[in-house]
Design an enzyme around this catalytic site. Sequence first.
Site, PDB file in Angstrom:
ATOM      1  N   HIS A  68       2.884  40.477  -3.978  1.00 15.34           N
ATOM      2  CA  HIS A  68       3.361  39.906  -2.717  1.00 15.34           C
ATOM      3  C   HIS A  68       2.322  38.968  -2.100  1.00 15.34           C
ATOM      4  O   HIS A  68       2.130  38.967  -0.887  1.00 15.34           O
ATOM      5  CB  HIS A  68       3.708  41.021  -1.729  1.00 15.34           C
ATOM      6  CG  HIS A  68       4.873  41.851  -2.160  1.00 15.34           C
ATOM      7  ND1 HIS A  68       5.222  43.026  -1.534  1.00 15.34           N
ATOM      8  CD2 HIS A  68       5.778  41.686  -3.140  1.00 15.34           C
ATOM      9  CE1 HIS A  68       6.291  43.538  -2.130  1.00 15.34           C
ATOM     10  NE2 HIS A  68       6.638  42.754  -3.109  1.00 15.34           N
TER      11      HIS A  68
HETATM   12  C1  LIG Z   1       6.607  40.786 -11.124  1.00 13.10           C
HETATM   13  C2  LIG Z   1       7.049  40.586  -9.704  1.00 13.10           C
HETATM   14  C3  LIG Z   1       7.840  41.545  -9.085  1.00 13.10           C
HETATM   15  C4  LIG Z   1       8.248  41.371  -7.766  1.00 13.10           C
HETATM   16  N1  LIG Z   1       9.145  42.246  -7.227  1.00 13.10           N
HETATM   17  C5  LIG Z   1       9.684  41.975  -6.011  1.00 13.10           C
HETATM   18  C6  LIG Z   1      10.751  42.746  -5.507  1.00 13.10           C
HETATM   19  O1  LIG Z   1      11.282  43.633  -6.189  1.00 13.10           O
HETATM   20  N2  LIG Z   1      11.217  42.466  -4.259  1.00 13.10           N
HETATM   21  C7  LIG Z   1      10.676  41.484  -3.495  1.00 13.10           C
HETATM   22  O2  LIG Z   1      11.093  41.313  -2.359  1.00 13.10           O
HETATM   23  N3  LIG Z   1       9.671  40.719  -3.962  1.00 13.10           N
HETATM   24  C8  LIG Z   1       9.189  40.926  -5.217  1.00 13.10           C
HETATM   25  N4  LIG Z   1       8.230  40.095  -5.718  1.00 13.10           N
HETATM   26  C9  LIG Z   1       7.696  39.036  -4.865  1.00 13.10           C
HETATM   27  C10 LIG Z   1       8.627  37.837  -4.712  1.00 13.10           C
HETATM   28  O3  LIG Z   1       9.382  37.617  -5.881  1.00 13.10           O
HETATM   29  C11 LIG Z   1       7.760  36.620  -4.388  1.00 13.10           C
HETATM   30  O4  LIG Z   1       7.008  36.900  -3.226  1.00 13.10           O
HETATM   31  C12 LIG Z   1       8.579  35.359  -4.124  1.00 13.10           C
HETATM   32  O5  LIG Z   1       9.375  35.067  -5.244  1.00 13.10           O
HETATM   33  C13 LIG Z   1       7.636  34.200  -3.809  1.00 13.10           C
HETATM   34  O6  LIG Z   1       8.395  33.042  -3.556  1.00 13.10           O
HETATM   35  P1  LIG Z   1       7.677  31.621  -3.419  1.00 13.10           P
HETATM   36  O7  LIG Z   1       8.766  30.646  -3.252  1.00 13.10           O
HETATM   37  O8  LIG Z   1       6.619  31.702  -2.388  1.00 13.10           O
HETATM   38  O9  LIG Z   1       6.920  31.411  -4.821  1.00 13.10           O
HETATM   39  P2  LIG Z   1       7.513  31.431  -6.302  1.00 13.10           P
HETATM   40  O10 LIG Z   1       8.852  32.058  -6.340  1.00 13.10           O
HETATM   41  O11 LIG Z   1       6.458  31.992  -7.168  1.00 13.10           O
HETATM   42  O12 LIG Z   1       7.744  29.899  -6.640  1.00 13.10           O
HETATM   43  C14 LIG Z   1       6.737  28.963  -6.852  1.00 13.10           C
HETATM   44  C15 LIG Z   1       7.252  27.961  -7.880  1.00 13.10           C
HETATM   45  O13 LIG Z   1       6.413  26.819  -7.883  1.00 13.10           O
HETATM   46  C16 LIG Z   1       6.165  26.440  -9.222  1.00 13.10           C
HETATM   47  N5  LIG Z   1       4.883  25.745  -9.253  1.00 13.10           N
HETATM   48  C17 LIG Z   1       3.674  26.243  -8.940  1.00 13.10           C
HETATM   49  N6  LIG Z   1       2.726  25.324  -9.114  1.00 13.10           N
HETATM   50  C18 LIG Z   1       3.344  24.205  -9.531  1.00 13.10           C
HETATM   51  C19 LIG Z   1       2.895  22.903  -9.878  1.00 13.10           C
HETATM   52  N7  LIG Z   1       1.603  22.576  -9.812  1.00 13.10           N
HETATM   53  N8  LIG Z   1       3.819  21.992 -10.279  1.00 13.10           N
HETATM   54  C20 LIG Z   1       5.138  22.309 -10.339  1.00 13.10           C
HETATM   55  N9  LIG Z   1       5.609  23.523 -10.013  1.00 13.10           N
HETATM   56  C21 LIG Z   1       4.724  24.463  -9.615  1.00 13.10           C
HETATM   57  C22 LIG Z   1       6.149  27.748  -9.977  1.00 13.10           C
HETATM   58  O14 LIG Z   1       6.340  27.566 -11.357  1.00 13.10           O
HETATM   59  C23 LIG Z   1       7.252  28.517  -9.295  1.00 13.10           C
HETATM   60  O15 LIG Z   1       8.503  28.305  -9.893  1.00 13.10           O
HETATM   61  C24 LIG Z   1       7.812  40.242  -7.041  1.00 13.10           C
HETATM   62  C25 LIG Z   1       7.032  39.276  -7.669  1.00 13.10           C
HETATM   63  C26 LIG Z   1       6.657  39.430  -8.988  1.00 13.10           C
HETATM   64  C27 LIG Z   1       5.834  38.367  -9.655  1.00 13.10           C
END
Ligand SMILES: Cc1cc2nc3c(=O)[nH]c(=O)nc-3n(C[C@H](O)[C@H](O)[C@H](O)COP(=O)(O)OP(=O)(O)OC[C@H]3O[C@@H](n4cnc5c(N)ncnc54)[C@H](O)[C@@H]3O)c2cc1C
Length: 633
Positions: free
Chosen positions: A555
Site C-alpha cells: 500500500h
Molecule cells: C500484490 C498486491 C496486492 C494488493 N492487494 C490489494 C487489495 O487486495 N486491496 C486493495 O485495496 N489494494 C491492494 N493493493 C494495493 C493497490 O492495488 C494499489 O495501491 C493501487 O493499485 C495503486 O494504484 P496507483 O494508480 O497509485 O498505481 P498503480 O496501479 O501501480 O499504477 C501505476 C501504473 O503506472 C505505470 N508506470 C509506472 N512508471 C511508469 C513509467 N515510467 N512509464 C510508463 N508507465 C509507468 C505502471 O506500470 C502502472 O501500470 C495491492 C497491491 C499489490 C501490488
Amino acid sequence: MAIFIGTIVAAAKTGALLLVGKLAILPILIAAIAYFNYDLMDPENHPHVTKNLLQQYDFIVIGGGSAGSVMANRLTEIPEWNVLLIEAGGHETEITDVPILSLYLHKSKIDWKYRTQPQKSACQAMVDQRCCWTRGKVLGGSSVLNTMLYIRGNRRDFDQWESFGNPGWSFEDVLPYFKKSEDQRNPYLARDKRYHNTGGYLTIQDSPYNTPLGPAFLQAGEEMGYDIVDVNGEQQTGFALWQYTMRRGTRCSTAKAFIRPIRLRPNFHLSLWSHVTRLLIDPSTKHTYGVEFIRNGRREIVYASKEVILSAGAINSPQLLMLSGVGDARHLQQVGIKPIHDSPGVGQNLQDHIAVGGVAFLIDYPISIVMNRLVNVNSALRYAITEDGPLTSSVGLEAVAFISTKYANQTDDWPDIEFMLTSSSTCSDGGTQVKNAHGLSDDFYNEVFGEINNRDVFGIFPMMLRPQSRGFIKLRTKNPLDYPLLYHNYLTHKADVDVLREGVKAAVAFGQTATMRRFGARFHSKPPPNCKHLPLFTDDYWNCFIRQYTMTIYHMSGTTKMGPPTDPMAVVDPELRVYGVSGLRVIDASIMPTITNGNINAAVIMIAEKGADLVKAQWLRRWKRDNGTINPR
Ligand SMILES: Cc1cc2nc3c(=O)[nH]c(=O)nc-3n(C[C@H](O)[C@H](O)[C@H](O)COP(=O)(O)OP(=O)(O)OC[C@H]3O[C@@H](n4cnc5c(N)ncnc54)[C@H](O)[C@@H]3O)c2cc1C
Ligand SMILES: *[C@@H]1O[C@H](CO)[C@@H](O)[C@H](O)[C@H]1NC(C)=O
C-alpha cells in the site's frame, strides 16, 4: 470435446509463455476458458494500441494503473478532448483473471520487481533482508496483481485530510466519488443507498466461494464481542466477509472496468510498452509541455496543450518528478539533475501497511485452501464453466476484521488493526509461490514452515493501520531506467512496534476462541531462527517476531502528498496541481497525506474520480469564461 482437446495443445503454448511459475493445470485451464468462455480470450476485447500517435494531445496521462485508467475514462467523456494514456506494461492475460493465481504474478514480467534497501528494522526473514515491493507493470497497474479486497477506509481519514488544510476532501465530500464507480452486486448492501450504488464501472461482489472457515471467522468475532458489520458502511469496527473487485468470479481490474468500455472512443489514444523517462518542463516559464518516453527502443516525444497527469504510482510518480527537476534541490544536484523547482517533499512521507506473516493454526479437518488439493482439472473446469469454485478464492482471504488495541481510543470507531483472515497460510502451496512472492529465505521457510507444508491451516495476518514511521524514495542516479532507492523505515517508530505487537497477540487469542478450537485449532508456535534466544510469547519475543516476516501489504502511498501552500512538504495542492510548475498534476496513491484505514485501492480509485472532476471543473470553467457557454466545443 475434440475441439476442446485441440485447444489444449494451442493453449499449452500460450500458457508456457504467460508465466514463469509451473502449475500443471494451467494449459487445461486456459483451454477450458477458450472453449467455454471464448469472449474472455477474444483479442478484440483488449483495448487497441494506437498505431500513429498525434504530436499533441489535450491531456497526457502517465501510467494506466488504478488511478490512470479512471483518468483516461473520465477525461475522454469530453469528446473535444484528445487524451493519450501511456503505460510501460502490456495487456492483462487469462491468468491474471483467476483470483487464486494472483501469487503467480509476483516476480513475473508484469511486476516491476522492486526491492527495498536492506534495513535492520524489518524484513529480516527475507533474502538479503530486503522486502519485495511488487508493483503492476501492465494496463490496470497494481489492480491486475492485487488480491482485490475492496475497503474504503474510515470516515476520519478523510476528515483528517481536510483538517490538514485540504478543502473538499472530507468524508462527506468524497463519499459520492466512492459511489460513482461502484456497481454493488450484493443486493442486501445495494439497498443501503447512503453508502452504496449500482451501475458504476467497477464491479464489487462477494466471493463465490467460501470454505467453512469463512463463517466461522465471523462467529469467532462475535464470540470476542465484535459486531458483524458492513465495513464500508456506517461503522468500521467489526467483522465481515470481504467484498472484492471481482466480476462473475474473475478479477475486475481497472483496465477491465474503466478502459475496455471506452476502447472505441475516437478521442482515446493508448500507447503500451512505453516507458516514460521525463516530463518536459520549460525551465523559464516552469510550464509542463510534454512527455518523453521510450518505445520499441526509440526515444519519442508528445506534447500536451492542456495538462500532463502523473498517475505512475507511489514509487514512479515521485521518481519521474525528480528526473524532471522537481524535488529536493540538493538531492537533485547530487545526482546531476538541474532543479527546476525545489520541492523537498517529493519522495518523502512514504507510508505503507505492514502485517506479520506466520501466525498460523493447524486444524483437524480437510477444509483449508491447500493448493495441490484444490487446483486441479475439476476446479479449472468449474471455474471456466460456472464461474465459481476454489479458483475464485482470493488465495483464501475470506474475512476481515477491524479491531482496536489498547493503544487506540476505545470509544471511537477508528480501529488500529485489521485482521486478514485466511483459510490458508504461507505453507499452503508447499513453499512454492508465497515464499517466492515474499522473498523468504530458504533457511527461514524450512525452519518455520517446513513441517507444516501443505497441511490444513488457517492464518491471521494482523495489519497495522496507521503507521507513524515514514520511509522515503531517492534517485540512485539520473538515469531514468535505474530503479530508485527505496527506504521503508518500517517499525522505526516505537508506537508502531507497540501496536503491531498487540495486533499479533490479539491474532493469537482469536485463534484460540472456542469457535476456532472446534476445528481443533492449534497455534503453530515455531519460533523464527533470529528470535529463538528469547523467552516465548514475551513482549521482547513478539518485538523480535514482527521484524522477521514483516509483510508489506503493498500500500505504498504519500510520496507526493497533498497539502496547503503553507506546508513546505506538500507537493500538490488540494486540486492535485503540482506546486511550483504549471500544467501538471499527480493523481494516484502518492497524494495521500496519511494512508487510509484499510486496503487502499478503493481510495485510489476515488482519488482519480475526484481528480478527474477537478480537472474538468477547471477547464470547463475557463471555457465558459472565454465563450460564455459550458460546452467546450
Ligand atoms: C500484490 C498486491 C496486492 C494488493 N492487494 C490489494 C487489495 O487486495 N486491496 C486493495 O485495496 N489494494 C491492494 N493493493 C494495493 C493497490 O492495488 C494499489 O495501491 C493501487 O493499485 C495503486 O494504484 P496507483 O494508480 O497509485 O498505481 P498503480 O496501479 O501501480 O499504477 C501505476 C501504473 O503506472 C505505470 N508506470 C509506472 N512508471 C511508469 C513509467 N515510467 N512509464 C510508463 N508507465 C509507468 C505502471 O506500470 C502502472 O501500470 C495491492 C497491491 C499489490 C501490488
Ligand atoms: C476518543 O474518541 C471520542 C469519540 O470520538 C472523543 O470524544 C474523545 O475525545 C477521544 N478521546 C481521546 C483521549 O482522544
